[in-house]
Design an enzyme around this catalytic site. Structure first.
Site, PDB file in Angstrom:
ATOM      1  N   PRO A  53       8.727   1.156  -7.113  1.00 46.11           N
ATOM      2  CA  PRO A  53       8.705   0.686  -5.704  1.00 46.11           C
ATOM      3  C   PRO A  53       8.216   1.778  -4.721  1.00 46.11           C
ATOM      4  CG  PRO A  53      10.850   0.270  -6.173  1.00 46.11           C
ATOM      5  CD  PRO A  53      10.268   0.651  -7.259  1.00 46.11           C
ATOM      6  N   PRO A  54       7.781   1.646  -3.555  1.00 38.64           N
ATOM      7  CA  PRO A  54       7.175   2.539  -2.714  1.00 38.64           C
ATOM      8  C   PRO A  54       8.722   3.165  -2.073  1.00 38.64           C
ATOM      9  CG  PRO A  54       6.233   0.374  -2.260  1.00 38.64           C
ATOM     10  CD  PRO A  54       7.079   0.194  -3.172  1.00 38.64           C
ATOM     11  N   GLY A  55       8.426   4.732  -1.808  1.00 46.02           N
ATOM     12  CA  GLY A  55       9.597   5.183  -1.342  1.00 46.02           C
ATOM     13  C   GLY A  55      10.537   5.810  -1.970  1.00 46.02           C
ATOM     14  N   VAL A  56      10.435   5.806  -3.416  1.00 45.13           N
ATOM     15  CA  VAL A  56      11.510   6.336  -4.370  1.00 45.13           C
ATOM     16  C   VAL A  56      11.466   7.653  -4.713  1.00 45.13           C
ATOM     17  CG1 VAL A  56      12.262   3.939  -4.913  1.00 45.13           C
ATOM     18  CG2 VAL A  56      10.353   5.239  -6.308  1.00 45.13           C
ATOM     19  N   GLY A  57      10.437   8.294  -4.083  1.00 43.27           N
ATOM     20  CA  GLY A  57      10.293   9.642  -4.277  1.00 43.27           C
ATOM     21  C   GLY A  57       9.438  10.233  -5.539  1.00 43.27           C
ATOM     22  N   LYS A  58       8.203   9.228  -5.780  1.00 41.64           N
ATOM     23  CA  LYS A  58       7.386   9.537  -6.912  1.00 41.64           C
ATOM     24  C   LYS A  58       6.560  10.901  -6.757  1.00 41.64           C
ATOM     25  CE  LYS A  58       5.519   5.332  -7.103  1.00 41.64           C
ATOM     26  NZ  LYS A  58       6.307   4.817  -5.958  1.00 41.64           N
ATOM     27  N   THR A  59       5.932  10.799  -5.745  1.00 40.35           N
ATOM     28  CA  THR A  59       4.854  11.729  -5.180  1.00 40.35           C
ATOM     29  C   THR A  59       5.539  13.211  -4.986  1.00 40.35           C
ATOM     30  OG1 THR A  59       3.505  10.271  -4.022  1.00 40.35           O
ATOM     31  CG2 THR A  59       3.143  12.440  -3.910  1.00 40.35           C
TER      32      THR A  59
ATOM     33  N   SER B   3      13.400 -15.699 -14.757  1.00 43.86           N
ATOM     34  CA  SER B   3      14.790 -15.325 -14.908  1.00 43.86           C
ATOM     35  C   SER B   3      15.859 -16.284 -14.038  1.00 43.86           C
ATOM     36  CB  SER B   3      14.875 -13.913 -14.099  1.00 43.86           C
ATOM     37  OG  SER B   3      14.553 -13.887 -12.757  1.00 43.86           O
TER      38      SER B   3
ATOM     39  N   LYS C 289      19.394  -6.323  -9.768  1.00 42.89           N
ATOM     40  CA  LYS C 289      19.903  -7.673  -9.227  1.00 42.89           C
ATOM     41  C   LYS C 289      21.320  -7.627  -9.122  1.00 42.89           C
ATOM     42  CE  LYS C 289      16.288 -10.262 -11.756  1.00 42.89           C
ATOM     43  NZ  LYS C 289      15.857 -11.150 -13.083  1.00 42.89           N
TER      44      LYS C 289
END
Length: 787
Positions: A358-364, A680, A723
């Site tokens: 997801p966005p903002g987890v530090g990928k870049t 699910s 979850k």
């Protein structure tokens, strides 16, 4: 002619894209069979007279009355020349205007009846004024085309005996549109015809003026270029007289020196030498010379054999990765594995990784950290919204303004053959008529092919096999399967509350305190306050909103100090609410008392996980299954499968089978504005229905997730970490998961594994046993084996 003295009955010659006016002469080529027959009939039977009518559409080869205009010209054939069997050349002169009464198409050629309708000439002052305006306008327009003849033409117009003939002549000379010519021929009076002619010639005069301006500017530009050419030749002669170096020669010598010093592969060397010889032969001002110079500069600046030395100290690399990022153990381990391989095999190919999360987890930022840990150059390119394949592969040199693609330009900037190259947002590539960039990446991200990558502009094989490619994506759904197969996918899930607190204390808070000129001594972030900030003001898997709110708190604290406050600020939950205002999010908390028909489920969302309560109610005298809450197709099918299973096994659970036929069921999932889908929720739906039909209450401290089949099997699902963390945030202590998902618990933080109680199920009976007390008998203990 005709029986009536004022009615003409003559053969018709249809005209394409032309109008013959009275008192004018027009040469024509007659090729259609019907038209040739009309000409022959006019010559033999009518003393060469016929009626010329223009067609409304030139596309019609066999026109009828509806295809012809209602006004034509009575004309006489003056000259005939048969050039071939199928073509007749004639010259006709217009006699008078004719209004068409009817057209007969029954014979081998068209025959029209028409009434002569000369233009009404009222000799009024207004008519004379319009005539004068027309002649003046025509003189000005002609002056723009031929200034030498303007004076003679003006005199001719002033002394013309027949203004009507002059008007027809001007209309023909200025090449008006077909509709405009026909409207002139159809004008009711001479004054109206003059007014139309003034209108049309005004438009033509404007067009001529713009055309003349364009021609004049082009001539001036050519004169300027010629002048520059002469001056440059003179400057070159002066420099030779003074003994100064010729700039072009100095440029050529410098390029020759750089080419001799460059270390190039054989093919690149051969092509560069060939292009340099062309460069030497071309004149200084040749555009081709500048194109070759730009290409040679690119070749000489590319790192054909330059590499940076990898830092293979694993302990240091681990330290760098841990300094820059908290958690993300899978990614760090993969990078350290590659370092271990490089120690044994320095020529090993670099991995091609794809970080998904997801966005903002530090990928870049993780890409920059990897480059720092390896001691390599770092290059980043954003692929989001990229539609044109040439942006990656470059444009061929035959195009004006051609340039190399982004990949080769990035290698040029890096100055080394082995950088870390991050391709951001690969899942947001576009695709249209200009090509498919995702297909262009198939070669780039294939270790078996990228050693000979050819950019369209460079047109030489360039080795990309030593580049460590890292792509990032929020979702894999939009990526083509062939591209996905070429990458090693590493998933970055969202952070737990404890991880966010640790990251905030280690990275986010110090950074924002420094930005606002504060210190940790005067602004203290308490863990309770951070939990309040995370739970009530941010709902995300990443950290962007958290850092944004921390920055807001720092700015508001700085304002308080600027207004005179002296004592330190402790950012406890109460102070955070005071500074940021009311809570934005109210996380779903555990419900203490659940009525029959309600169960607690868990859902995965792009911002992490969430608790989902499913409510079911019986409808007396109702029919079937009603589903509300914006449920998708898969979730609706899960509800139907759960109901069918309970219906088929009602006796096993002590449920009255008549409830299924005499009552309808309404299932609702709250937060109705949010679309929901996926398999699910299958066991949660089954528990809600079992609780409803059996009138037994489900446990309020138990959440569950898993897919159900029609035979009662429980299948695995994804997003277990998110979850479970959502259940913990809501205060739920027990979680039921599919047996196959037991392996996913290792991704959870240790403290979460210790705090939570997990139950695993292969079949729905096991779920019912844990979720609804008393619905399914407890399993009897197995007897001890006989001794």
């Amino acid at each position: 002619m005709s029986d009536s003295p004022n009615i003409l009955k003559l053969p018709v010659l249809p005209l394409k894209n032309v109008v013959l006016f009275p008192k004018l002469v027009l040469p024509l080529s007659v090729g259609r069979d019907a038209s040739r027959s009309a000409v022959e009939a006019a010559i033999k039977q009518h003393d060469g007279e016929l009626i010329l009518i223009s067609q409304r559409s030139p596309e019609v080869d066999v026109p009828g009355e509806a295809d012809l205009y209602s006004f034509g010209t009575h004309a006489r054939i003056r000259k005939v020349l048969r050039t071939s069997q199928n073509l007749v050349e004639i010259v006709v002169s217009g006699l008078e205007r004719v209004g068409i009464l009817s057209v007969d198409a029954s014979g081998p050629y068209l025959v029209a009846q028409g009434r002569p309708m000369p233009l009404v000439h009222d000799h009024s002052t207004e008519e004379k004024a319009v005539q004068a305006a027309l002649f003046e306008l025509a003189a000005r327009a002609i002056e723009k085309v031929n200034p030498q003849a303007a004076e003679q033409i003006s005199a001719l117009l002033a002394t013309a005996d027949d203004p009507q003939q002059v008007m027809w002549l001007l209309a023909t000379a200025f090449s008006l549109e077909m509709e405009q010519l026909q409207s002139l021929l159809s004008a009711p009076t001479l004054k109206d015809a003059f007014q139309l002619a003034v209108k049309y010639l005004t438009e033509e005069a404007r067009v001529l003026e713009v055309r003349q301006k364009i021609v004049s500017e082009a001539q001036e530009e050519m004169s300027k270029e010629q002048r520059e050419y002469v001056l440059r030749r003179q400057m070159k002669a002066i420099q030779q007289e003074l003994g100064e170096d010729d700039p072009a020669k100095a440029e050529t010598d410098e390029l020759r020196r750089r080419l001799d010093e460059a270390v190039l592969p054989d093919e690149a060397r051969k092509e560069s030498e060939r292009e340099f010889k062309r460069f030497e032969r071309l004149p200084d001002q040749s555009p081709e010379r500048h194109v070759i110079r730009a290409w040679l500069d690119l070749v000489l600046e590319l790192p054909w054999s330059k590499t940076t030395e990898d830092n293979l100290d694993i302990a240091r690399a681990r330290q760098v990765l841990n300094e820059d990022h908290y958690g993300l153990d899978d990614v760090k381990e993969r990078i350290l594995e590659h370092l271990g391989v490089l120690q044994r095999n320095p020529g090993a190919k670099a991995p091609i990784l794809c970080f998904v999360g997801p966005p903002g987890v530090g990928k870049t930022s993780l890409g920059q950290s990897i480059a720092r840990a390896l001691g390599r150059k770092f290059e980043r390119m954003s692929l989001g919204g990229l539609h044109d394949e040439s942006e990656l592969r470059g444009h061929r040199r035959t195009y004006i303004g051609a340039m190399a693609g982004r990949l080769i330009q990035a290698m040029r900037r890096a100055g080394a053959q082995n950088p870390v190259m991050m391709m951001d947002e690969v899942d947001k590539l576009g695709r249209d008529f200009r090509g498919d960039p995702a297909s262009a990446l198939l070669e780039v991200l294939d270790p078996a092919q990228n050693s000979t990558f050819r950019d369209n502009y460079l047109d030489l094989p360039f080795d990309l096999s030593k580049v460590m490619f890292i792509t990032t994506a929020n979702s894999l759904d939009t990526l083509p399967q062939p591209l996905l197969d070429r990458m090693e996918v590493i998933r970055l899930s969202g952070y737990s509350e404890e991880e966010k607190i640790a990251i905030a204390n280690r990275y986010l808070i110090p950074r924002q305190l420094k930005e606002t000129g504060l210190t940790a001594e005067i602004v203290r972030f308490l863990d309770e306050g951070l939990r309040k900030l995370i739970g009530s003001y941010t709902r995300e898997a990443g950290l962007r909103n958290l850092e944004r709110n921390i920055a807001s708190l720092c700015r508001k604290s700085a304002l308080k100090f600027a207004e005179g406050r002296e004592e330190p600020i402790d950012l406890a939950p109460e102070m955070i609410v005071e500074l940021l205002g009311p809570e934005i999010f109210l996380p779903e908390s555990a419900r203490e008392n659940l009525p029959a028909g309600v169960s607690t489920g868990l859902a995965w969302t792009p911002s992490g996980g969430d608790v989902l309560y499913i409510e079911a109610m019986l409808l007396p005298k109702g029919k079937g299954l009603t589903l509300t809450g914006q449920l998708g197709d898969v979730m609706q099918e899960s509800a139907k499968a759960a109901q069918s299973f309970l219906w088929a096994h009602a006796a096993d659970y002590g449920i009255n089978p008549e409830l299924f036929t005499e009552f309808g069921v309404h299932i609702h999932v709250p937060s109705g504005a949010i679309p929901k889908d996926g398999p699910s929720a299958g066991i949660t739906l089954a528990v809600a229905l079992a609780s409803l039909y059996s009138k037994k209450v489900a446990r309020h401290d138990t959440a569950m997730t898993g897919e159900i089949t029609l035979t009662g099997r429980v299948l695995p699902i994804g997003g277990v970490k998110e979850k479970v963390l959502a259940a913990r945030r809501a205060g739920l202590k027990r979680v039921i998961l599919p047996q196959t998902n037991a392996k996913d618990l290792r991704d959870l933080p240790k403290n979460v594994q210790e705090e939570m109680e997990f139950h695993f199920a292969d079949r729905i009976d096991e779920v019912f046993r844990q979720a609804i007390p008393g619905l399914v008998p407890e399993l009897a203990p197995e007897p001890a084996p006989a001794v």
